[in-house]
Design an enzyme around this catalytic site. Sequence first.
Site, PDB file in Angstrom:
ATOM      1  N   LYS A   1       0.560  -1.041  -0.083  1.00 21.78           N
ATOM      2  CA  LYS A   1       0.142   0.634  -0.011  1.00 21.78           C
ATOM      3  C   LYS A   1       0.887   0.983  -0.074  1.00 21.78           C
ATOM      4  O   LYS A   1       1.967   1.325   0.175  1.00 21.78           O
ATOM      5  CB  LYS A   1      -0.394  -0.117   1.052  1.00 21.78           C
ATOM      6  CG  LYS A   1      -2.369   0.860   1.164  1.00 21.78           C
ATOM      7  CD  LYS A   1      -3.101  -0.026   0.111  1.00 21.78           C
ATOM      8  CE  LYS A   1      -4.545   0.718   0.532  1.00 21.78           C
ATOM      9  NZ  LYS A   1      -5.254   0.485  -0.027  1.00 21.78           N
TER      10      LYS A   1
ATOM     11  N   SER B   1      -7.880  -5.717 -10.790  1.00 20.48           N
ATOM     12  CA  SER B   1      -6.787  -5.404 -10.894  1.00 20.48           C
ATOM     13  C   SER B   1      -5.746  -6.695 -11.624  1.00 20.48           C
ATOM     14  O   SER B   1      -4.931  -6.411 -12.686  1.00 20.48           O
ATOM     15  CB  SER B   1      -6.030  -4.870  -9.918  1.00 20.48           C
ATOM     16  OG  SER B   1      -6.574  -3.238  -9.593  1.00 20.48           O
TER      17      SER B   1
HETATM   18  P1  NAD Z   1     -13.646   8.105  -3.548  1.00 19.32           P
HETATM   19  O1  NAD Z   1     -12.182   8.741  -3.049  1.00 19.32           O
HETATM   20  O2  NAD Z   1     -13.319   7.419  -4.337  1.00 19.32           O
HETATM   21  O3  NAD Z   1     -14.176   7.763  -2.137  1.00 19.32           O
HETATM   22  C1  NAD Z   1     -14.167   8.300  -1.239  1.00 19.32           C
HETATM   23  C2  NAD Z   1     -15.474   8.831  -0.418  1.00 19.32           C
HETATM   24  O4  NAD Z   1     -15.967   8.833   0.339  1.00 19.32           O
HETATM   25  C3  NAD Z   1     -16.388   9.735  -0.977  1.00 19.32           C
HETATM   26  O5  NAD Z   1     -17.682   9.866  -1.693  1.00 19.32           O
HETATM   27  C4  NAD Z   1     -15.958  10.958   0.460  1.00 19.32           C
HETATM   28  O6  NAD Z   1     -16.349  12.439   0.269  1.00 19.32           O
HETATM   29  C5  NAD Z   1     -16.209  10.096   1.327  1.00 19.32           C
HETATM   30  N1  NAD Z   1     -15.756  10.072   2.337  1.00 19.32           N
HETATM   31  C6  NAD Z   1     -15.045  10.566   3.264  1.00 19.32           C
HETATM   32  N2  NAD Z   1     -14.582  11.058   4.445  1.00 19.32           N
HETATM   33  C7  NAD Z   1     -15.812  10.410   5.258  1.00 19.32           C
HETATM   34  C8  NAD Z   1     -15.981  10.554   6.010  1.00 19.32           C
HETATM   35  N3  NAD Z   1     -15.805  11.035   6.610  1.00 19.32           N
HETATM   36  N4  NAD Z   1     -17.640  10.092   6.152  1.00 19.32           N
HETATM   37  C9  NAD Z   1     -17.992   9.748   4.926  1.00 19.32           C
HETATM   38  N5  NAD Z   1     -18.027  10.001   3.816  1.00 19.32           N
HETATM   39  C10 NAD Z   1     -16.541  10.368   3.567  1.00 19.32           C
HETATM   40  O7  NAD Z   1     -12.864   5.890  -2.891  1.00 19.32           O
HETATM   41  P2  NAD Z   1     -12.764   5.061  -2.382  1.00 19.32           P
HETATM   42  O8  NAD Z   1     -12.142   4.464  -4.138  1.00 19.32           O
HETATM   43  O9  NAD Z   1     -14.335   4.926  -2.626  1.00 19.32           O
HETATM   44  O10 NAD Z   1     -12.792   4.360  -1.306  1.00 19.32           O
HETATM   45  C11 NAD Z   1     -13.345   3.701  -0.295  1.00 19.32           C
HETATM   46  C12 NAD Z   1     -13.387   3.424   0.688  1.00 19.32           C
HETATM   47  O11 NAD Z   1     -13.185   1.853  -0.165  1.00 19.32           O
HETATM   48  C13 NAD Z   1     -11.853   2.983   1.458  1.00 19.32           C
HETATM   49  O12 NAD Z   1     -11.818   2.718   2.272  1.00 19.32           O
HETATM   50  C14 NAD Z   1     -10.906   2.703   0.199  1.00 19.32           C
HETATM   51  O13 NAD Z   1      -9.640   2.023   0.671  1.00 19.32           O
HETATM   52  C15 NAD Z   1     -11.927   1.360  -0.334  1.00 19.32           C
HETATM   53  N6  NAD Z   1     -11.352   0.371  -1.738  1.00 19.32           N
HETATM   54  C16 NAD Z   1     -11.956   0.940  -2.732  1.00 19.32           C
HETATM   55  C17 NAD Z   1     -11.632   0.619  -3.537  1.00 19.32           C
HETATM   56  C18 NAD Z   1     -11.276   1.090  -5.195  1.00 19.32           C
HETATM   57  O14 NAD Z   1     -11.397   0.047  -6.141  1.00 19.32           O
HETATM   58  N7  NAD Z   1     -11.700   2.181  -5.361  1.00 19.32           N
HETATM   59  C19 NAD Z   1     -10.768  -1.129  -3.563  1.00 19.32           C
HETATM   60  C20 NAD Z   1     -10.746  -1.600  -2.045  1.00 19.32           C
HETATM   61  C21 NAD Z   1     -11.303  -0.810  -1.685  1.00 19.32           C
END
Ligand code: NAD
Length: 445
Positions: free
Chosen positions: A117, A371
Amino acid sequence: MDRVRPAKAGSERDRASLFADALLRLETAGVHADIDPEALERLKHPRRIVQVSIPVRMDDGYLRIFTGYRVLHDDTRGPAKGGIRFHPDVSVDEVKALALWMTFKCSVVGLPFGGGKGGVIVDPKSLSRLELERLSRGYIREIAPFIGPERDVPAPDVYTNSMIMGWMMDEYSHLNGERSPAVITGKPVSNGGSLGRDDATGRGAYLCIKELEQRRELRPEDTRVAIQGFGNAGQHVARLLHRDGYRIVAISDSQGGVMDPAGLDIPALASAKNAGLSAKSVYCLCSVHQCDLPRGQAISNAELLALDVDILIPAALENQITGDNVESVRAPVIVEVANGPTTSEADAVLDARGVLVVPDILANAGGVTVSYFEWLQSKSGDYWTLEKVHARLREIMCTEFAAVHERMEALGVSMRTAAYVHALDRLGAAISSQGTHNYFGNEQA
Ligand code: NAD
């Protein structure tokens, strides 16, 4: 076994650490898994932690130095795999925990990857697009010696996206003197990305819910869902569930949430939320709670977590369901789309109450699975149809969900512990098949 001195994970300070919390899950699962105690102990320590300083010339001519990390937790089962996060709260402790979860996530769904990471301490929304590109390229320049298609393969995470992955791949290719699309995944489809990577995390979680639908005889139209986080992961799981008739009664983002007991119009909310995106803005700056909905009512993130719903989906950040608010959580099913949204303290309470938690390392594994498909395509130059991506994702998610569910019932443990046991068995077998070279010798692999 006496030979092994366990890592400490018990003091007040340790409890505040995400990584120490992650280790508790390993210890719980280790009791049930077929793994040598020394191999288990090895998995409690990341193999490599890199900290870098990234100088960036800002648009006003001043120089700013940003701090970034790349952690390789384990690469026994293949090159490390894991996203890059741009967020002001990034810390080495967080990146270590996220890297460890990646090792277990890749193993739980049987991908030939280890866990890594990365993160940069930055509020990316405060940067211009050119500053963001310079930072992204600068970060890759600093970590380039440690990544590579057979070494460590980054991807998007919170506040990084396909455009940023495209810049990073380009920078690495320049440094390497040859086009290297397999060094990173989540790239734009126009530049070596895979079809179906954009919604893969949400789709993987959706497939888990479809498995639950059969086992729990859920009727979508009667099933109320609340989703915290409306970014890449949250938006797609909302869209797919809404398409199938599920009642999404609340969603939120970093600025607040919106609720409608009759069910929200998810496509309308997604287009309202994304309307702020244009060729110039990288991040969506408007919030769902500002959307002018006919019936929607504004709610806070804390209120969303406490709603009387059938499925709660945390899809934002870690540490959202904790010892402080777990008593207010009423949903009988939690599907963890975010990484680490539930602390182990809260887990114990949920488990005692019989709440089913589909753990992050399974529920959000769709992203790393596609991925993996992208990595295969980038290496071979043979690009897949969307139908093939969806079919193989479905096959992996449904098979591994069933295996974890079976383990849960056979062992009488939580679904999280079952997922870790499933992953540890694969890791244990891989470690023991290597002999002693990597694990007990003095040589670097
Ligand atoms: P992103 O940046 O696309 O979206 C994040 C979202 O969370 C946004 O809507 C933001 O406004 C919201 N957010 C941020 N802080 C917040 C809070 N305190 N309360 C409520 N909402 C909040 O990110 P993402 O890719 O959607 O990732 C979200 C989660 O999913 C993370 O934990 C990430 O590690 C996990 N994840 C993402 C992926 C991926 O492929 N994108 C894969 C596995 C896990």
